[in-house]
Design an enzyme around this catalytic site. Sequence first.
Site, PDB file in Angstrom:
ATOM      1  N   SER A 150       5.450  17.671  -5.807  1.00  0.00           N
ATOM      2  CA  SER A 150       6.405  16.776  -6.463  1.00  0.00           C
ATOM      3  C   SER A 150       6.710  17.224  -7.879  1.00  0.00           C
ATOM      4  O   SER A 150       6.059  18.118  -8.428  1.00  0.00           O
ATOM      5  CB  SER A 150       5.882  15.332  -6.447  1.00  0.00           C
ATOM      6  OG  SER A 150       5.237  14.986  -7.635  1.00  0.00           O
ATOM      7  N   VAL A 196       9.755  14.125 -18.962  1.00  0.00           N
ATOM      8  CA  VAL A 196      10.599  14.504 -17.828  1.00  0.00           C
ATOM      9  C   VAL A 196      10.442  13.408 -16.781  1.00  0.00           C
ATOM     10  O   VAL A 196       9.304  13.036 -16.451  1.00  0.00           O
ATOM     11  CB  VAL A 196      10.095  15.846 -17.219  1.00  0.00           C
ATOM     12  CG1 VAL A 196      10.862  16.209 -15.969  1.00  0.00           C
ATOM     13  CG2 VAL A 196      10.157  16.971 -18.249  1.00  0.00           C
ATOM     14  N   ILE A 249       7.568  18.479 -11.454  1.00  0.00           N
ATOM     15  CA  ILE A 249       7.706  19.764 -12.129  1.00  0.00           C
ATOM     16  C   ILE A 249       7.172  20.904 -11.256  1.00  0.00           C
ATOM     17  O   ILE A 249       7.803  21.963 -11.138  1.00  0.00           O
ATOM     18  CB  ILE A 249       6.977  19.700 -13.497  1.00  0.00           C
ATOM     19  CG1 ILE A 249       7.704  18.715 -14.437  1.00  0.00           C
ATOM     20  CG2 ILE A 249       6.888  21.076 -14.136  1.00  0.00           C
ATOM     21  CD1 ILE A 249       6.928  18.361 -15.711  1.00  0.00           C
ATOM     22  N   ASP A 259      -7.566  18.836  -2.101  1.00  0.00           N
ATOM     23  CA  ASP A 259      -7.794  17.833  -3.139  1.00  0.00           C
ATOM     24  C   ASP A 259      -8.509  18.535  -4.290  1.00  0.00           C
ATOM     25  O   ASP A 259      -9.689  18.868  -4.195  1.00  0.00           O
ATOM     26  CB  ASP A 259      -8.637  16.672  -2.595  1.00  0.00           C
ATOM     27  CG  ASP A 259      -8.824  15.581  -3.647  1.00  0.00           C
ATOM     28  OD1 ASP A 259      -8.539  15.828  -4.838  1.00  0.00           O
ATOM     29  OD2 ASP A 259      -9.257  14.483  -3.270  1.00  0.00           O
ATOM     30  N   LYS A 276      -5.238  17.800 -22.214  1.00  0.00           N
ATOM     31  CA  LYS A 276      -4.210  18.819 -22.473  1.00  0.00           C
ATOM     32  C   LYS A 276      -4.612  19.702 -23.663  1.00  0.00           C
ATOM     33  O   LYS A 276      -4.294  20.893 -23.688  1.00  0.00           O
ATOM     34  CB  LYS A 276      -2.850  18.144 -22.711  1.00  0.00           C
ATOM     35  CG  LYS A 276      -2.305  17.403 -21.481  1.00  0.00           C
ATOM     36  CD  LYS A 276      -2.083  18.344 -20.291  1.00  0.00           C
ATOM     37  CE  LYS A 276      -1.382  17.652 -19.127  1.00  0.00           C
ATOM     38  NZ  LYS A 276      -1.109  18.571 -18.001  1.00  0.00           N
ATOM     39  N   THR A 326       9.690  12.026 -13.517  1.00  0.00           N
ATOM     40  CA  THR A 326       9.112  12.444 -12.238  1.00  0.00           C
ATOM     41  C   THR A 326       8.288  11.264 -11.726  1.00  0.00           C
ATOM     42  O   THR A 326       8.250  10.215 -12.370  1.00  0.00           O
ATOM     43  CB  THR A 326       8.154  13.648 -12.413  1.00  0.00           C
ATOM     44  OG1 THR A 326       7.042  13.230 -13.213  1.00  0.00           O
ATOM     45  CG2 THR A 326       8.812  14.848 -13.053  1.00  0.00           C
ATOM     46  N   TYR A 370      -5.823  11.609 -21.992  1.00  0.00           N
ATOM     47  CA  TYR A 370      -4.811  12.569 -21.544  1.00  0.00           C
ATOM     48  C   TYR A 370      -4.617  13.655 -22.601  1.00  0.00           C
ATOM     49  O   TYR A 370      -4.582  14.847 -22.288  1.00  0.00           O
ATOM     50  CB  TYR A 370      -3.503  11.829 -21.262  1.00  0.00           C
ATOM     51  CG  TYR A 370      -2.386  12.692 -20.699  1.00  0.00           C
ATOM     52  CD1 TYR A 370      -2.445  13.176 -19.395  1.00  0.00           C
ATOM     53  CD2 TYR A 370      -1.265  13.011 -21.467  1.00  0.00           C
ATOM     54  CE1 TYR A 370      -1.408  13.961 -18.877  1.00  0.00           C
ATOM     55  CE2 TYR A 370      -0.233  13.789 -20.960  1.00  0.00           C
ATOM     56  CZ  TYR A 370      -0.313  14.254 -19.657  1.00  0.00           C
ATOM     57  OH  TYR A 370       0.706  15.032 -19.149  1.00  0.00           O
TER      58      TYR A 370
HETATM   59  N1  NAP Z   1       6.610  14.294 -16.322  1.00  0.00           N
HETATM   60  C1  NAP Z   1       6.408  14.474 -17.599  1.00  0.00           C
HETATM   61  O1  NAP Z   1       7.071  13.867 -18.446  1.00  0.00           O
HETATM   62  C2  NAP Z   1       5.395  15.463 -18.087  1.00  0.00           C
HETATM   63  C3  NAP Z   1       5.375  15.771 -19.439  1.00  0.00           C
HETATM   64  C4  NAP Z   1       4.447  16.678 -19.914  1.00  0.00           C
HETATM   65  C5  NAP Z   1       3.565  17.280 -19.044  1.00  0.00           C
HETATM   66  N2  NAP Z   1       3.600  16.951 -17.726  1.00  0.00           N
HETATM   67  C6  NAP Z   1       2.639  17.628 -16.865  1.00  0.00           C
HETATM   68  O2  NAP Z   1       3.317  18.288 -15.822  1.00  0.00           O
HETATM   69  C7  NAP Z   1       2.481  18.367 -14.667  1.00  0.00           C
HETATM   70  C8  NAP Z   1       3.258  17.835 -13.465  1.00  0.00           C
HETATM   71  O3  NAP Z   1       3.626  16.500 -13.714  1.00  0.00           O
HETATM   72  P1  NAP Z   1       4.781  15.754 -12.911  1.00  0.00           P
HETATM   73  O4  NAP Z   1       5.490  14.902 -13.883  1.00  0.00           O
HETATM   74  O5  NAP Z   1       5.542  16.724 -12.083  1.00  0.00           O
HETATM   75  O6  NAP Z   1       3.872  14.776 -12.024  1.00  0.00           O
HETATM   76  P2  NAP Z   1       3.944  14.314 -10.504  1.00  0.00           P
HETATM   77  O7  NAP Z   1       5.343  14.300 -10.003  1.00  0.00           O
HETATM   78  O8  NAP Z   1       3.149  13.061 -10.469  1.00  0.00           O
HETATM   79  O9  NAP Z   1       3.137  15.473  -9.773  1.00  0.00           O
HETATM   80  C9  NAP Z   1       1.761  15.609  -9.911  1.00  0.00           C
HETATM   81  C10 NAP Z   1       1.302  16.653  -8.941  1.00  0.00           C
HETATM   82  O10 NAP Z   1      -0.112  16.767  -9.054  1.00  0.00           O
HETATM   83  C11 NAP Z   1      -0.673  16.793  -7.766  1.00  0.00           C
HETATM   84  N3  NAP Z   1      -2.010  16.204  -7.755  1.00  0.00           N
HETATM   85  C12 NAP Z   1      -2.410  15.044  -8.317  1.00  0.00           C
HETATM   86  N4  NAP Z   1      -3.700  14.811  -8.024  1.00  0.00           N
HETATM   87  C13 NAP Z   1      -4.118  15.852  -7.246  1.00  0.00           C
HETATM   88  C14 NAP Z   1      -5.347  16.188  -6.606  1.00  0.00           C
HETATM   89  N5  NAP Z   1      -6.435  15.391  -6.705  1.00  0.00           N
HETATM   90  N6  NAP Z   1      -5.402  17.325  -5.873  1.00  0.00           N
HETATM   91  C15 NAP Z   1      -4.332  18.118  -5.758  1.00  0.00           C
HETATM   92  N7  NAP Z   1      -3.145  17.860  -6.347  1.00  0.00           N
HETATM   93  C16 NAP Z   1      -3.041  16.739  -7.081  1.00  0.00           C
HETATM   94  C17 NAP Z   1       0.261  15.934  -6.919  1.00  0.00           C
HETATM   95  O11 NAP Z   1       0.167  16.345  -5.567  1.00  0.00           O
HETATM   96  P3  NAP Z   1      -0.451  15.437  -4.372  1.00  0.00           P
HETATM   97  O12 NAP Z   1      -0.217  14.013  -4.706  1.00  0.00           O
HETATM   98  O13 NAP Z   1       0.258  15.933  -3.162  1.00  0.00           O
HETATM   99  O14 NAP Z   1      -1.897  15.817  -4.351  1.00  0.00           O
HETATM  100  C18 NAP Z   1       1.625  16.274  -7.503  1.00  0.00           C
HETATM  101  O15 NAP Z   1       2.180  17.391  -6.848  1.00  0.00           O
HETATM  102  C19 NAP Z   1       1.225  17.562 -15.003  1.00  0.00           C
HETATM  103  O16 NAP Z   1       0.204  18.442 -15.407  1.00  0.00           O
HETATM  104  C20 NAP Z   1       1.666  16.708 -16.169  1.00  0.00           C
HETATM  105  O17 NAP Z   1       0.576  16.352 -16.999  1.00  0.00           O
HETATM  106  C21 NAP Z   1       4.487  16.062 -17.223  1.00  0.00           C
END
Ligand code: NAP
Length: 255
Positions: free
Chosen positions: A20, A192, A22, A66, A163, A194, A159
């Site tokens: 999902s 972003v 990013i 996982d 990071k 998501t 958090y």
């Molecule tokens: N969105 C933002 O604004 C933002 C800003 C700065 C940084 N980030 C960083 O960008 C990265 C992606 O974030 P996102 O916004 O794309 O979040 P997201 O849509 O919630 O995606 C999170 C991903 O992490 C995986 N995940 C979570 N727990 C897991 C586990 N126990 N084992 C394996 N996979 C796991 C999920 O896959 P499954 O559920 O299929 O396991 C999912 O693919 C993160 O590191 C986040 O901290 C996001």
Amino acid sequence: MNHSHHHFDGQRLLVSGASSGIGREIAIALVQHGAEVILVGRRQAQLEETARLTGAAERTHLQILDLSDLDRIVPTITELASRLGRIYGLCHCAGVVQTLPLSASKPDRVRAMIELNFMAGLELARAITRRDVLPETGGSILWISSVYAHVGAPGQIGYCASKGAIGAAARAMALELAGRHVRVNCLSPGMVRTEMTDASGSRMSQEQWDQIAARHPLGTGEAGDVARAALFMLDPANTWITGADLVVDGGYILQ
Ligand SMILES: NC(=O)c1ccc[n+]([C@@H]2O[C@H](COP(=O)([O-])OP(=O)(O)OC[C@H]3O[C@@H](n4cnc5c(N)ncnc54)[C@H](OP(=O)(O)O)[C@@H]3O)[C@@H](O)[C@H]2O)c1
């Protein structure tokens, strides 16, 4: 996304969190630029959807894992590499966020963020840099960090720590692996939209979202904005960028 360049032809990379947000967008971009990508996550249907969205599912491999089960990471990736062949790169994008005031930042809750955001990435890096996994010519590791590695925010103590750990470890890892031509970099996105930033995921109200959004001079970002930067950082042609942290945030941390 420009599909005319194929910088990643013949390279195999692993993207965690590819189910999902990013991570999905980065995986799609890599495949569209010629890479073969191992999609890691827990949800099979969502990983299959990512594979379909790449338009070249034959160059994707699904790995249900996982990542909170830290001890399984190295054996799983080692077995995968012995089956598929060497792995050139890693993008650790899997992550979790929980907004918690200090009074609620209990060890178990903070540990969950540190283990997935940081330790799981470390185990993935350990797995792909094994001498029987990484190509002898080198490789590329990219950590998806956050603006919260650079600035604070109320309710983000755990958090931010997770990071911050990524940034500090990446610098040390970049030095340690330079002799093997493995580049190690971070990318720090601002907000972003998501699943992570949905009200349900982060427990953020629309009002809180609007307040944070208003602090981005160029507005909030799209997963594609991060994916374009990730391609640049991972690109095998970028042989001289290591230990860097590219902030992709529409100006959020400038103020
Ligand atoms: N969105 C933002 O604004 C933002 C800003 C700065 C940084 N980030 C960083 O960008 C990265 C992606 O974030 P996102 O916004 O794309 O979040 P997201 O849509 O919630 O995606 C999170 C991903 O992490 C995986 N995940 C979570 N727990 C897991 C586990 N126990 N084992 C394996 N996979 C796991 C999920 O896959 P499954 O559920 O299929 O396991 C999912 O693919 C993160 O590191 C986040 O901290 C996001």
